[in-house]
Motif scaffolding. Structure first.
Motif, PDB file in Angstrom:
ATOM      1  N   ARG A  44       0.740  -0.616   0.283  1.00 48.58           N
ATOM      2  CA  ARG A  44      -0.003   0.300  -0.246  1.00 48.58           C
ATOM      3  C   ARG A  44       0.577   0.902  -0.133  1.00 48.58           C
ATOM      4  NH1 ARG A  44      -3.722   1.867   4.463  1.00 48.58           N
ATOM      5  NH2 ARG A  44      -4.525   3.846   3.542  1.00 48.58           N
ATOM      6  N   LYS A  45       0.234   2.376  -0.885  1.00 47.72           N
ATOM      7  CA  LYS A  45       1.176   3.352  -0.866  1.00 47.72           C
ATOM      8  C   LYS A  45       1.714   3.551   0.402  1.00 47.72           C
ATOM      9  CE  LYS A  45       1.150   3.909  -6.078  1.00 47.72           C
ATOM     10  NZ  LYS A  45       0.328   4.806  -7.327  1.00 47.72           N
ATOM     11  N   GLU A  46       2.178   5.270   0.829  1.00 44.74           N
ATOM     12  CA  GLU A  46       1.905   5.868   1.769  1.00 44.74           C
ATOM     13  C   GLU A  46       0.847   7.228   2.125  1.00 44.74           C
ATOM     14  OE1 GLU A  46       6.534   5.575   3.407  1.00 44.74           O
ATOM     15  OE2 GLU A  46       5.484   6.531   4.736  1.00 44.74           O
ATOM     16  N   VAL A  47       1.083   7.237   0.884  1.00 45.76           N
ATOM     17  CA  VAL A  47      -0.225   8.401   0.501  1.00 45.76           C
ATOM     18  C   VAL A  47      -0.903   7.967  -0.695  1.00 45.76           C
ATOM     19  CG1 VAL A  47      -0.529  11.207   0.094  1.00 45.76           C
ATOM     20  CG2 VAL A  47       1.566   9.875   2.050  1.00 45.76           C
ATOM     21  N   GLU A  48      -2.195   8.046  -0.799  1.00 43.24           N
ATOM     22  CA  GLU A  48      -3.135   8.045  -2.185  1.00 43.24           C
ATOM     23  C   GLU A  48      -4.030   8.723  -2.497  1.00 43.24           C
ATOM     24  OE1 GLU A  48      -3.297   3.232  -1.273  1.00 43.24           O
ATOM     25  OE2 GLU A  48      -3.534   3.206  -2.879  1.00 43.24           O
ATOM     26  N   GLN A  49      -3.510   8.889  -3.560  1.00 43.19           N
ATOM     27  CA  GLN A  49      -4.898  10.436  -3.881  1.00 43.19           C
ATOM     28  C   GLN A  49      -5.575   9.737  -5.212  1.00 43.19           C
ATOM     29  OE1 GLN A  49      -1.613  13.892  -4.490  1.00 43.19           O
ATOM     30  NE2 GLN A  49      -3.558  14.128  -4.725  1.00 43.19           N
ATOM     31  N   ASP A  50      -6.844  10.007  -5.591  1.00 50.57           N
ATOM     32  CA  ASP A  50      -7.324   9.799  -7.015  1.00 50.57           C
ATOM     33  C   ASP A  50      -6.467  10.369  -7.962  1.00 50.57           C
ATOM     34  OD1 ASP A  50     -10.776   9.770  -8.106  1.00 50.57           O
ATOM     35  OD2 ASP A  50      -9.158   9.816  -9.284  1.00 50.57           O
ATOM     36  N   PRO A  51      -6.083  10.222  -9.342  1.00 52.80           N
ATOM     37  CA  PRO A  51      -4.607  10.741  -9.491  1.00 52.80           C
ATOM     38  C   PRO A  51      -6.350  11.578 -10.587  1.00 52.80           C
ATOM     39  CG  PRO A  51      -5.321   8.274 -10.975  1.00 52.80           C
ATOM     40  CD  PRO A  51      -6.104   8.759  -9.774  1.00 52.80           C
ATOM     41  N   GLY A  52      -7.628  11.437 -10.987  1.00 54.04           N
ATOM     42  CA  GLY A  52      -8.693  12.071 -12.197  1.00 54.04           C
ATOM     43  C   GLY A  52      -8.094  11.860 -13.208  1.00 54.04           C
ATOM     44  N   PRO A  53      -8.163  12.825 -14.368  1.00 50.97           N
ATOM     45  CA  PRO A  53      -8.759  14.133 -13.860  1.00 50.97           C
ATOM     46  C   PRO A  53      -9.560  14.824 -13.617  1.00 50.97           C
ATOM     47  CG  PRO A  53      -8.501  14.113 -16.497  1.00 50.97           C
ATOM     48  CD  PRO A  53      -8.410  12.340 -15.929  1.00 50.97           C
ATOM     49  N   PHE A  54     -10.301  15.948 -12.824  1.00 50.04           N
ATOM     50  CA  PHE A  54     -11.378  16.141 -12.360  1.00 50.04           C
ATOM     51  C   PHE A  54     -11.413  16.939 -14.119  1.00 50.04           C
ATOM     52  CE2 PHE A  54     -12.370  14.646  -8.445  1.00 50.04           C
ATOM     53  CZ  PHE A  54     -11.495  14.074  -8.468  1.00 50.04           C
ATOM     54  N   ASN A  55     -12.181  16.937 -14.624  1.00 52.58           N
ATOM     55  CA  ASN A  55     -12.532  18.608 -14.976  1.00 52.58           C
ATOM     56  C   ASN A  55     -13.594  18.746 -15.115  1.00 52.58           C
ATOM     57  OD1 ASN A  55     -11.156  18.067 -18.121  1.00 52.58           O
ATOM     58  ND2 ASN A  55     -11.726  15.823 -17.385  1.00 52.58           N
ATOM     59  N   VAL A  56     -13.595  19.953 -14.637  1.00 53.67           N
ATOM     60  CA  VAL A  56     -15.021  21.177 -13.906  1.00 53.67           C
ATOM     61  C   VAL A  56     -15.085  22.453 -15.046  1.00 53.67           C
ATOM     62  CG1 VAL A  56     -14.963  20.500 -11.764  1.00 53.67           C
ATOM     63  CG2 VAL A  56     -13.265  22.548 -12.220  1.00 53.67           C
ATOM     64  N   PRO A  57     -16.399  22.920 -14.926  1.00 57.50           N
ATOM     65  CA  PRO A  57     -16.122  24.990 -15.383  1.00 57.50           C
ATOM     66  C   PRO A  57     -15.635  25.656 -14.306  1.00 57.50           C
ATOM     67  CG  PRO A  57     -18.421  23.556 -14.716  1.00 57.50           C
ATOM     68  CD  PRO A  57     -17.564  22.678 -14.585  1.00 57.50           C
ATOM     69  N   GLU A  58     -16.012  26.404 -14.826  1.00 56.66           N
ATOM     70  CA  GLU A  58     -15.222  28.338 -14.227  1.00 56.66           C
ATOM     71  C   GLU A  58     -16.201  28.054 -13.503  1.00 56.66           C
ATOM     72  OE1 GLU A  58     -14.585  30.989 -17.144  1.00 56.66           O
ATOM     73  OE2 GLU A  58     -12.876  31.262 -15.454  1.00 56.66           O
ATOM     74  N   GLY A  59     -16.133  28.610 -11.885  1.00 59.28           N
ATOM     75  CA  GLY A  59     -16.939  28.967 -10.996  1.00 59.28           C
ATOM     76  C   GLY A  59     -17.450  26.988 -10.023  1.00 59.28           C
ATOM     77  N   ALA A  60     -16.913  26.537 -10.501  1.00 59.19           N
ATOM     78  CA  ALA A  60     -17.548  25.336  -9.802  1.00 59.19           C
ATOM     79  C   ALA A  60     -16.749  25.274  -8.400  1.00 59.19           C
ATOM     80  CB  ALA A  60     -17.255  23.956 -10.695  1.00 59.19           C
ATOM     81  N   THR A  61     -16.957  24.224  -7.517  1.00 57.12           N
ATOM     82  CA  THR A  61     -16.675  23.987  -6.769  1.00 57.12           C
ATOM     83  C   THR A  61     -16.063  21.966  -6.714  1.00 57.12           C
ATOM     84  OG1 THR A  61     -17.995  24.916  -4.930  1.00 57.12           O
ATOM     85  CG2 THR A  61     -17.404  23.551  -3.860  1.00 57.12           C
ATOM     86  N   VAL A  62     -14.620  22.019  -6.320  1.00 54.19           N
ATOM     87  CA  VAL A  62     -14.378  20.931  -6.510  1.00 54.19           C
ATOM     88  C   VAL A  62     -13.508  20.645  -5.163  1.00 54.19           C
ATOM     89  CG1 VAL A  62     -11.888  21.822  -7.081  1.00 54.19           C
ATOM     90  CG2 VAL A  62     -13.278  19.613  -7.685  1.00 54.19           C
ATOM     91  N   ALA A  63     -13.908  19.102  -4.772  1.00 55.50           N
ATOM     92  CA  ALA A  63     -13.000  18.637  -3.422  1.00 55.50           C
ATOM     93  C   ALA A  63     -12.053  17.133  -4.407  1.00 55.50           C
ATOM     94  CB  ALA A  63     -14.128  18.242  -2.863  1.00 55.50           C
ATOM     95  N   PHE A  64     -10.567  17.603  -4.043  1.00 54.65           N
ATOM     96  CA  PHE A  64     -10.425  16.259  -3.714  1.00 54.65           C
ATOM     97  C   PHE A  64      -9.649  15.906  -2.006  1.00 54.65           C
ATOM     98  CE2 PHE A  64      -9.635  17.978  -7.999  1.00 54.65           C
ATOM     99  CZ  PHE A  64      -8.634  19.305  -7.232  1.00 54.65           C
ATOM    100  N   ASN A  65      -9.775  14.530  -2.609  1.00 55.17           N
ATOM    101  CA  ASN A  65      -9.177  13.553  -1.338  1.00 55.17           C
ATOM    102  C   ASN A  65      -7.604  12.708  -1.242  1.00 55.17           C
ATOM    103  OD1 ASN A  65     -11.546  13.967  -0.710  1.00 55.17           O
ATOM    104  ND2 ASN A  65     -12.954  12.834  -1.575  1.00 55.17           N
ATOM    105  N   CYS A  66      -7.739  12.234  -0.042  1.00 55.86           N
ATOM    106  CA  CYS A  66      -5.925  11.674   0.113  1.00 55.86           C
ATOM    107  C   CYS A  66      -6.440  11.265   1.644  1.00 55.86           C
ATOM    108  CB  CYS A  66      -5.190  12.802   0.155  1.00 55.86           C
ATOM    109  SG  CYS A  66      -3.452  12.007   0.611  1.00 55.86           S
ATOM    110  N   THR A  67      -5.649   9.975   1.489  1.00 53.92           N
ATOM    111  CA  THR A  67      -5.697   9.258   2.467  1.00 53.92           C
ATOM    112  C   THR A  67      -3.601   8.308   2.918  1.00 53.92           C
ATOM    113  OG1 THR A  67      -6.094   6.799   1.389  1.00 53.92           O
ATOM    114  CG2 THR A  67      -8.027   7.923   2.456  1.00 53.92           C
ATOM    115  N   TYR A  68      -3.646   8.317   4.327  1.00 54.85           N
ATOM    116  CA  TYR A  68      -2.099   8.573   4.271  1.00 54.85           C
ATOM    117  C   TYR A  68      -2.422   6.709   5.508  1.00 54.85           C
ATOM    118  CZ  TYR A  68      -3.172  11.227   8.517  1.00 54.85           C
ATOM    119  OH  TYR A  68      -3.505  11.401   9.907  1.00 54.85           O
TER     120      TYR A  68
END
Lengths: 110, 115
Positions: free
Chosen positions: A1-25
Motif C-alpha cells: 500500500r502506498k504511504e499517500v494515496e490520491q485519485d489521479p483524476g483528471p477532474f474536469n470542472v467548469p469555471e465557477g464550480a466547487t471541487v474537492a480532492f481527497n487523500c489518505t495516508y
C-alpha cells in the motif's frame, strides 16, 4: 500500500464550480500535512498546510481527519488558473522527510 | 524570500557521461537540502537528504555511488549523476529547508535526458 494515496483524476470542472480532492495516508504517526500545487513541467509549490482544526485560505479549504487518516482540499469558485496537479504531502517517519502522493489533476474549462 | 535555484535547468548528455546539478538557496541558509526525482506521471520520490558538512542519507534503493551528493555550504548542494544511462532520464528537483522552519522550498528542477 502506498504511504499517500490520491485519485489521479483528471477532474474536469467548469469555471465557477466547487471541487474537492481527497487523500489518505497510511502512517498514523505522521505529524504534518500539506497540499502542494504542481504545474506541468514545473516544481511543486506549497499551497497550504493542513491542520486538524481545518484551515481556509481564500477559495481553498483544507481539512484533516486524523482518526480516518484522511485529508481533503476544497476549491470554491474554480478559476482557469487553478488547472494543475494537486499533491497531497505528508511528513513521514523521521523529522524531515516529505512523502508525496501521485497527485490529482484538475482541469478547469471556460 | 525563500528562493531556491537549480542549474542547469535542462541537460542532454550521452550515455556514460557524468552530470552535475547545483542547488542553491539564494536568500536563506539551509542546513538541510533534499534531492527528489520525478518520472512522468509519477510522484516525487525522495532520493536523499543532504546535511551541510556531513554525508548524505540515501533512501532505500538509491545508489550512493551513482548519485553523489555534496553539501559543502549552507547555501549549496550538488548532485552528480555518474555514468548516466537512459534510465536516469528524469526530472530532478531539489528543496531546501530553512534552518528552524518546517517548510521546504523547491528549486525549479532540472530535466535530464540521457541519450
Amino acid at each position: 500500500r502506498k504511504e499517500v494515496e490520491q485519485d489521479p483524476g483528471p477532474f474536469n470542472v467548469p469555471e465557477g464550480a466547487t471541487v474537492a480532492f481527497n487523500c489518505t495516508y497510511s502512517n498514523s504517526a505522521s505529524q504534518s500535512f500539506f497540499w502542494y500545487r504542481q504545474d506541468c513541467r514545473k516544481e511543486p509549490k506549497l499551497l497550504m498546510s493542513v491542520y486538524s482544526s481545518g484551515n481556509e485560505d481564500g477559495r481553498f479549504t483544507a481539512q484533516l481527519n486524523r482518526a480516518s487518516q484522511y485529508i481533503s482540499l476544497l476549491i470554491r469558485d474554480s478559476k482557469l488558473s487553478d488547472s494543475a496537479t494537486y499533491l497531497c504531502v505528508v511528513r513521514g517517519t523521521g523529522f524531515q522527510k516529505l512523502v508525496f502522493g501521485t497527485g490529482t489533476r484538475l482541469l478547469v474549462s471556460p | 524570500g525563500a528562493v531556491v535555484s537549480q542549474h542547469p535547468s535542462w541537460v542532454i548528455c550521452k550515455s556514460g557521461t557524468s552530470v552535475k546539478i547545483e542547488c542553491r538557496s539564494l536568500d536563506f541558509q539551509a542546513t538541510t537540502m533534499f534531492w527528489y526525482r520525478q518520472f512522468p506521471k509519477q510522484s516525487l520520490m525522495l532520493m536523499a537528504t543532504s546535511n551541510e558538512g556531513s554525508k548524505a542519507t540515501y533512501e532505500q534503493g538509491v545508489e550512493k555511488d551513482k548519485f553523489l551528493i555534496n553539501h559543502a555550504s549552507l547555501t549549496l548542494s550538488t548532485l552528480t549523476v555518474t555514468s548516466a544511462h537512459p534510465e536516469d532520464s528524469s526530472f530532478y528537483i531539489c528543496s531546501a529547508e530553512m534552518t528552524g522552519r518546517e517548510t521546504q522550498y523547491f528549486g525549479p528542477g532540472t530535466r535530464l535526458l540521457v541519450l
